[in-house]
Design a protein around this motif. Structure first.
Motif, short mmCIF file in Angstrom:
data_model
loop_
_atom_site.label_atom_id
_atom_site.label_comp_id
_atom_site.label_asym_id
_atom_site.label_seq_id
_atom_site.Cartn_x
_atom_site.Cartn_y
_atom_site.Cartn_z
N LEU A 354 0.92 -1.32 -0.09
CA LEU A 354 0.19 0.00 -0.05
C LEU A 354 0.92 1.24 -0.05
CD1 LEU A 354 -2.78 -1.12 2.52
CD2 LEU A 354 -3.05 -0.63 0.19
N LEU A 355 1.82 1.17 0.62
CA LEU A 355 3.03 2.44 0.84
C LEU A 355 3.34 2.75 -0.73
CD1 LEU A 355 3.90 4.31 3.05
CD2 LEU A 355 5.92 2.98 3.11
N LEU A 356 3.67 1.55 -1.40
CA LEU A 356 4.19 1.53 -2.72
C LEU A 356 3.21 2.13 -3.66
CD1 LEU A 356 6.59 1.32 -4.80
CD2 LEU A 356 5.95 -0.99 -4.99
N ASN A 357 2.06 1.73 -3.50
CA ASN A 357 0.75 2.23 -4.39
C ASN A 357 0.56 3.62 -4.01
OD1 ASN A 357 0.60 -0.48 -5.58
ND2 ASN A 357 -0.82 -1.12 -4.21
N GLY A 358 0.79 4.11 -2.92
CA GLY A 358 0.44 5.49 -2.45
C GLY A 358 1.64 6.31 -3.11
#
Length: 418
Positions: A354-358
């Motif tokens: 999720l952090l990467l997708n953010g």
């Protein structure tokens, strides 16, 4: 009588399906409203992307804690509180008088939304096992996969009724009704006798300890970046549909339908291969399909500088298939590194993804969404990073030439599209 042997309400699949829809709707339903929001608050495309990245950032951070909180307080209170908090944040977004206020409300939405999906999966594990859990998870997966297609179309229709405010009022009403339904129909599946004390410091110390395992990092990177390449196109949907394809708000299915067809087909194929072929074959096949999709992305972008339908969108089907072929097996391998801490490692993997997708939504998408060629090259770089990480893992430890562990309910859980 343990929860796994207690009668299961017929409403449980519908409750869990409703919870699974919140994430896709939170992201995709607002895409058609981007021009109206930009005009209302006088912000540019880069600022609009922060609506997605802020949501994903808070979602990622809280994904580390939802499961542990539900272990201490019970499943039902955490889910209900999360839905009520989400409803309040959605109402605040609809009433926003500044773009800063809108972003704060989006952040609160993200912090609360994960309670439904993360703790909902724990409810399935508490309540069912074996084939029953697999069937239930498959039903929820189908709803999760279809929701991204429905969300932009619903959002586009609401623009004609209540403008961009109508989208957030719909989310408010939906989660309030869902919270009431949960109070009425959801049974507590984690009784007090099985609960554990919540303590942040030991929890975080356990997460840090995962990094001492050598195969942990290549598996974490590989399982995180393989979806990020596809998500680059999803996060860039407003620019692709409006600026590159020159379509109206009704044109979002041209992008989302191929993505969902690929994800659902890949999940089905992954389930068919489970137990029949080795983990190396499944992951290699997944990355081979993703590489082929990237080659087609780049090739079609070079042949058609002005994107053409349906050809420019067809590689998204292959990309989705490849993602869902590789991801379940990569995650199983990651969970196998810590068989007694599967919940913790699952939270870390969700957080990293999720952090990467953010970052993809907030940084890469604004930079690359000016052309399909740039998007194709960006997705290719992330896919290559996944391939290299998979090769790194193979060098660190020999990949077992046996099928993934026969943990049916776990395999069904991690095969769902994200």
């Amino acid at each position: 009588m343990t929860p796994k042997h207690a009668p299961i309400r017929r409403s449980l699949p519908w409750l869990l399906a409703g919870l699974s829809m919140i994430g896709p709707f939170s992201i995709d339903a607002v895409f058609p409203a981007f021009p109206l929001i930009a005009a209302r608050f006088d912000v540019d495309e880069v600022a609009l992307q922060q609506m997605i990245s802020v949501y994903l950032l808070t979602y990622a951070v809280m994904s580390l804690f939802h499961g542990a909180i539900s272990d201490a307080a019970g499943r039902k209170p955490v889910i209900v509180a999360g839905m009520l908090g989400y409803a309040l944040a959605s109402a605040g977004a609809a009433l926003s008088t500044s773009y800063g206020m809108l972003l704060v409300c989006r952040g609160i939405q993200g912090a609360c939304a994960g309670a439904g999906l993360v703790v909902g999966r724990a409810v399935i594990r508490d309540s069912l096992e074996g084939e029953a859990a697999q069937r239930l998870m498959s039903q929820v997966m189908m709803i999760f996969g279809v929701a991204p297609v429905i969300a932009p179309m619903v959002g586009a229709q609401l623009l004609g009724l209540g403008g961009w405010h109508g989208i957030f009022w719909l989310l408010t009403g939906f989660t309030l009704l869902l919270a009431a339904w949960l109070v009425w129909k959801l049974d507590e599946t984690h009784p007090p006798a099985r609960r554990s004390r919540f303590a942040v410091k030991p929890l975080l110390a356990g997460y840090i300890a995962f990094g001492r395992d050598r195969p942990f990092w290549p598996l974490l990177i590989s399982s995180s970046v393989n979806f990020a390449g596809l998500f680059l196109f999803i996060a860039s949907a407003p620019q692709i549909v409006r600026e590159l394809l020159h379509l109206s708000a009704q044109g979002f299915p041209w992008l989302f339908v191929p993505v969902v067809i690929g994800l659902v087909s890949g999940a089905w194929l992954s389930g068919r291969l489970a137990g029949r072929r080795g983990v190396g074959f499944t992951v290699n096949l997944g990355y081979a399909v993703m590489v082929l999709a990237c080659v087609l992305h780049v090739g079609l972008a070079l042949v058609f500088p002005q994107p053409r339908l349906p050809w420019s969108m067809l590689p998204l089907v292959l990309h989705g298939v490849g993602v869902q072929l590789a991801f379940p097996t990569l995650t199983l391998l990651l969970l196998d590194r810590f068989p007694h801490k599967r919940g913790g490692i699952s939270s870390v993997q969700a957080f990293a993804s999720l952090l990467l997708n953010g970052a993809v939504a907030g940084v890469l998408s604004p930079l690359l969404s000016g052309s399909l060629l740039q998007l194709a090259l960006g997705a290719s770089v992330m896919t290559v990073a996944g391939v290299l990480s998979w090769g790194w893992y193979q060098r660190v430890t020999r990949v077992p030439r046996v099928p993934p562990p026969r943990d049916i309910e776990l395999q069904a859980q991690i095969a769902e599209p994200r």
